[in-house]
Write a protein that holds these residues in place. Structure first.
Motif, PDB file in Angstrom:
ATOM      1  N   HIS A 342     -11.070 -52.566 -22.379  1.00  0.00           N
ATOM      2  CA  HIS A 342     -12.310 -53.216 -21.987  1.00  0.00           C
ATOM      3  C   HIS A 342     -12.325 -53.403 -20.478  1.00  0.00           C
ATOM      4  CE1 HIS A 342     -13.539 -54.020 -26.096  1.00  0.00           C
ATOM      5  NE2 HIS A 342     -12.353 -54.536 -26.367  1.00  0.00           N
ATOM      6  N   ARG A 343     -13.485 -53.735 -19.953  1.00  0.00           N
ATOM      7  CA  ARG A 343     -13.601 -53.896 -18.493  1.00  0.00           C
ATOM      8  C   ARG A 343     -12.731 -55.020 -17.951  1.00  0.00           C
ATOM      9  NH1 ARG A 343     -18.688 -52.262 -20.196  1.00  0.00           N
ATOM     10  NH2 ARG A 343     -19.457 -50.379 -19.143  1.00  0.00           N
ATOM     11  N   ASP A 344     -12.392 -56.006 -18.815  1.00  0.00           N
ATOM     12  CA  ASP A 344     -11.515 -57.089 -18.361  1.00  0.00           C
ATOM     13  C   ASP A 344     -10.035 -56.712 -18.447  1.00  0.00           C
ATOM     14  OD1 ASP A 344     -10.934 -57.121 -21.061  1.00  0.00           O
ATOM     15  OD2 ASP A 344     -11.697 -59.138 -21.439  1.00  0.00           O
ATOM     16  N   SER A 346      -8.356 -55.792 -21.179  1.00  0.00           N
ATOM     17  CA  SER A 346      -7.770 -55.937 -22.510  1.00  0.00           C
ATOM     18  C   SER A 346      -7.959 -54.651 -23.302  1.00  0.00           C
ATOM     19  CB  SER A 346      -8.418 -57.111 -23.250  1.00  0.00           C
ATOM     20  OG  SER A 346      -9.798 -56.873 -23.444  1.00  0.00           O
ATOM     21  N   VAL A 348      -8.843 -52.103 -26.306  1.00  0.00           N
ATOM     22  CA  VAL A 348      -9.718 -52.126 -27.471  1.00  0.00           C
ATOM     23  C   VAL A 348      -8.853 -52.302 -28.708  1.00  0.00           C
ATOM     24  CG1 VAL A 348     -11.467 -50.682 -26.374  1.00  0.00           C
ATOM     25  CG2 VAL A 348      -9.727 -49.617 -27.829  1.00  0.00           C
ATOM     26  N   GLU A 352     -11.867 -50.837 -33.157  1.00  0.00           N
ATOM     27  CA  GLU A 352     -12.774 -50.223 -32.175  1.00  0.00           C
ATOM     28  C   GLU A 352     -12.356 -48.788 -31.897  1.00  0.00           C
ATOM     29  OE1 GLU A 352     -14.295 -53.517 -29.078  1.00  0.00           O
ATOM     30  OE2 GLU A 352     -12.107 -53.472 -29.321  1.00  0.00           O
ATOM     31  N   ASN A 399      -4.555 -48.500 -29.181  1.00  0.00           N
ATOM     32  CA  ASN A 399      -5.782 -48.129 -28.467  1.00  0.00           C
ATOM     33  C   ASN A 399      -5.710 -46.703 -27.905  1.00  0.00           C
ATOM     34  OD1 ASN A 399      -3.939 -48.719 -26.392  1.00  0.00           O
ATOM     35  ND2 ASN A 399      -5.522 -49.470 -25.005  1.00  0.00           N
ATOM     36  N   HIS A 428     -18.616 -49.399 -25.798  1.00  0.00           N
ATOM     37  CA  HIS A 428     -17.523 -50.191 -26.390  1.00  0.00           C
ATOM     38  C   HIS A 428     -16.738 -51.020 -25.375  1.00  0.00           C
ATOM     39  CE1 HIS A 428     -17.566 -48.641 -30.552  1.00  0.00           C
ATOM     40  NE2 HIS A 428     -18.079 -47.549 -30.009  1.00  0.00           N
ATOM     41  N   ILE A 429     -16.748 -50.609 -24.114  1.00  0.00           N
ATOM     42  CA  ILE A 429     -15.887 -51.322 -23.158  1.00  0.00           C
ATOM     43  C   ILE A 429     -16.673 -52.248 -22.232  1.00  0.00           C
ATOM     44  CG2 ILE A 429     -14.176 -49.488 -23.223  1.00  0.00           C
ATOM     45  CD1 ILE A 429     -15.125 -48.546 -20.513  1.00  0.00           C
TER      46      ILE A 429
END
Length: 429
Positions: A342-344, A346, A348, A352, A399, A428-429
């Motif tokens: 994810h953009r932060d 973390s 997926v 996901e 992931n 998704h991200i």
């Protein structure tokens, strides 16, 4: 390069890893069939010599190649363990230990079980798919007879570190066969299934580890349909011509003459020296390999082009990718392994990840996952391995998505894979 065409609605159909076989290979097989010699024979022997030259292991003083072609990478690795005398079924002991990374395909580990040795799994590093080398060092005991590093995706392992570790542990080593005594330390048997053509510090994989087992399965960069080869470096004090002869015996029922030798006038008689195995390569397979070898430099270059384009598109999105080319090594470019975050930052979730793979399939792009860590598989759970003991392998797996990477992709196919993945990831991200 062949364009795989389009699916309904203008969508392309991009298979994951079809074999790159063309008219040159087809004609080579036809010529072999017409020759009347289709099992192990002159083409297999020629392929062994050409591969030994290509890898750089060369031949002995008597002209014997330091390469043997068999019917799979698995057979190659297992025959190497037998030659080393590792495991209760190879003249060694059930207490003999062989260390394998937890993040790999079963073939890396199953050969240890086949020879009756004790399998020891070690986690991979938090930031890569190779051994956690500190954990590897801790895992070496007085019973350790071999380490099987895995060149996952075609990226060479840190063999300097591996040889440093086995050197530091020499005082613990207790050899139980002539070949083990000649080495004088734990053997390094590379699972180079993905790494045919890879180079580390100017030396080709296959000429770095003590023994290296390659796969030429249909999905590999270089294929003979099924098949593979085992290469080895010179070992002081070892009759290498005898070692090659041993591999022939191991792969042909322990029969003292192969079919090529028996075909000579009056040479029908043979002996069986041990009740061994049947895993030889045929000349049909070898003829495909000889044709592939002529094309292989261009095939490796094309893989590098595709990887460069993928990296340029996906790294800016924060996608984790396997580094295939550095100042220390050049990969064979076998797999394009990605990790999605994810953009932060973390990762997926596994759920996901599965959704993304399904959505890519709906776009006509076949993806895969490499690999489920061994402790997640029933065969290894039954042998006492607990997934919780391998947290890095589990984290890499949950992931991970592998994109199509093969030499039948056209530039337009590559653009389509990039566009599809970018579009789906942004959701998704």
């Amino acid at each position: 390069m062949k364009n795989e065409g389009t699916a309904d609605g203008g969508k392309r159909k991009i298979p994951f890893s079809p074999p790159d076989v063309g008219e040159r290979e087809i004609e080579a097989v036809a010529e072999t069939l017409r020759s009347g010699w289709i099992t192990t024979g002159p083409r297999t022997k020629l392929l062994e010599r050409r591969v030994a030259d290509y890898i750089g292991v060369g031949t002995t003083e008597k002209g014997t190649p330091r390469c043997v072609c068999l019917n799979s990478q698995t057979a190659c690795a297992e025959m190497a363990l037998h030659a080393l005398g590792i495991g209760a079924l190879s003249g060694g002991s059930a207490a003999d230990e062989v260390i394998v990374p937890a993040y790999t395909y079963t073939a890396s580990a199953s050969v240890v079980c086949h020879v009756g040795a004790k399998l020891v799994l070690v986690d991979v590093s938090p930031d890569g798919l190779q051994f956690d080398y500190d954990a590897l060092k801790r895992a070496v005991t007085e019973n350790t007879k071999a380490i099987i590093p895995v060149d996952l995706g075609g990226v060479p392992c840190d063999y300097d570190r591996i040889f440093e570790i086995v050197g530091q542990k020499k005082a613990l080593f207790k050899p139980s066969s002539g070949l083990q005594r000649a080495l004088g330390r734990v053997a390094v048997l590379a699972d180079a299934a993905h790494a045919f053509g890879a180079v580390r510090k100017g030396v080709m994989v296959g000429n770095i580890a003590d023994f290296s087992a390659f796969s030429w399965h249909a999905v590999k960069n270089f294929t003979t349909g099924e098949g593979g080869c085992l290469t080895w470096r010179p070992i002081e004090g070892v009759d290498e011509d005898g070692l090659y002869r041993l591999f022939q015996l191991l792969s042909l029922h322990g029969q003292s003459k192969d079919a090529l030798s028996k075909d000579k006038p009056g040479m029908w008689e043979y002996d069986i020296v041990e009740p061994w195995y049947k895993c030889n390569m045929t000349d049909i397979m070898a003829s495909i390999g000889l044709a592939q070898l002529d094309r292989y430099p261009a095939m490796l270059a094309r893989r590098r082009e595709i990887i460069t384009r993928y990296d340029g598109a996906f790294r800016p999105l924060g996608v984790g990718t396997l580094p295939h080319y550095t100042d220390r090594y050049s990969s064979s470019g076998h797999l394009y392994i990605t990790r999605v975050f994810h953009r932060d930052g973390s990762p997926v979730s596994d759920g996901e990840r599965r959704e993304i793979i399904v959505e890519m399939a709906e776009e006509g792009v076949a993806c895969n996952v490499h690999y489920k860590p061994l402790p997640l598989l029933t065969a290894y759970k039954k042998r006492g391995f607990d997934p919780k003991d391998f947290p890095n392998a589990l984290a890499h797996y949950e992931n991970e998505i592998t994109l199509p990477l093969h030499t039948r992709l056209s530039d337009e196919d590559v653009d389509y894979v990039i566009g599809s993945y970018e579009k789906i990831l942004k959701k998704h991200i």
